[in-house]
Design a protein around this motif. Structure first.
Motif: not given
Length: 320
Positions: A62-73, A167-173
């Motif tokens: 939810t926090l990483f893979i979907k985000t990267f997939k959406e960016k690629n889309t 900042s959002g990615m840091v919080l997710r990590i």
């Protein structure tokens, strides 16, 4: 809305993490003998590992893979998207952010979908150049439709920029690291405290290692239900962006008895012909405001949109 999500998220998190441990520590006496047989204890251990494995995988997805997939889309849409000219038919300023000189705005766009059916769609985003007044009502802008209707987003603005919120990615990590650290600490602490050279035979269903995982699974399912059912209707959006329109004859209109936020759900039964000339009967349920209940049509015709591959799936694009 944001405050309520944070509040209920923190409330449910309390019942997932500290609450099961607190109840266990207060009610259970420290056992110096095995509570279960070797086979049962390893069954509980395997069950707990499956629980926590699913939870960690869910959050990583939810926090990483979907985000990267959406960016690629989005990158794919920028390269291969189907261009459309959209007219802005409504504009509303929601909030001005002085620090970044941005406006949080909501606009309603009208443009042809993938089947050249004219649709209306509402979107909310930050306008980084409010002084240019690009999104005032009556203006026209370029959008790109996603040709792959199975993937989101279904469309983007033609000049949309793609990037990550640092900042959002840091919080997710940090959150993911804390979650993994919590799970490892849970196993390590209770094994050191309760194993007494008997291995994992201290495990029971109500033990925090297992019960905390069960509560977290419930937490995940509740949030999936809330966000999936009430905040976003993917099936309807898919029909909106890729479906065809038709004039449908109203067979019946009735209340289902279900209330969503004290608003009644209405069931429409309609008949229509698809673009091939085949006739279909379909049912559609829609939540209607009490203020608009009197304007719901009870007979005659109504405009619908349908999935050409499965005409039983319909939606009513116009609100009441």
């Amino acid at each position: 809305m944001k405050f309520m999500i944070i509040f209920w998220g923190a409330f449910l998190f309390f019942f997932c993490v500290p609450f099961p441990i607190f109840i266990y520590m207060m009610s259970e006496e420290l056992a110096t003998e095995p509570r279960n047989s070797l086979a049962v204890s390893y069954g509980y251990l395997g069950f707990s590992l499956l629980l926590w494995g699913y939870i960690i995988a869910f959050f990583i997805n939810t926090l990483f893979i979907k985000t990267f997939k959406e960016k690629n889309t989005i990158h794919s849409i920028l390269q291969n998207g189907i261009p459309r000219e959209a007219k802005i038919i409504d504009y509303k300023l929601l909030k001005y952010i002085p620090k970044t000189n941005m406006n949080l705005i909501r606009i309603v766009l009208s443009f042809p979908n993938l089947r050249n059916t004219l649709i209306e769609h509402e979107m909310m985003f930050h306008d980084s150049k409010p002084q240019e007044k690009r999104f005032d009502a009556g203006n026209k802008i370029k959008v790109l439709l996603n040709p792959q209707v199975s993937k989101e987003p279904y469309f983007i603005l033609s000049d949309q920029k793609v990037g990550f919120n640092t900042s959002g990615m840091v919080l997710r990590i940090i959150f993911t690291g804390l979650l993994i650290g919590y799970v490892i600490g849970l196993y390590y602490y209770f094994y050191k405290r309760e194993s007494f050279d008997f291995g994992w035979r201290f495990l029971t269903f109500m033990h925090p290692i297992i019960f905390s995982g069960v509560m977290t699974i419930l937490y995940v399912l509740i949030f999936q239900f809330i966000f999936g059912k009430f905040l976003k209707n993917t099936k309807e959006e898919r029909i909106l962006f890729s479906g065809r329109n038709a004039e449908a004859d109203i067979i019946s209109v009735s209340q289902t008895g279900l209330l969503v936020n004290d608003q009644p759900q209405i069931m429409f039964q309609v008949s229509f012909k698809d673009f091939r000339g085949a006739e279909h009967i379909a049912v559609y349920k829609k939540v209607v405001s009490l203020l608009n209940l009197s304007s719901v049509p009870k007979k005659g015709t109504i405009e619908i949109m349908y999935d050409e591959n499965d005409p039983k799936k319909i939606m009513i694009p116009r609100g009441f």
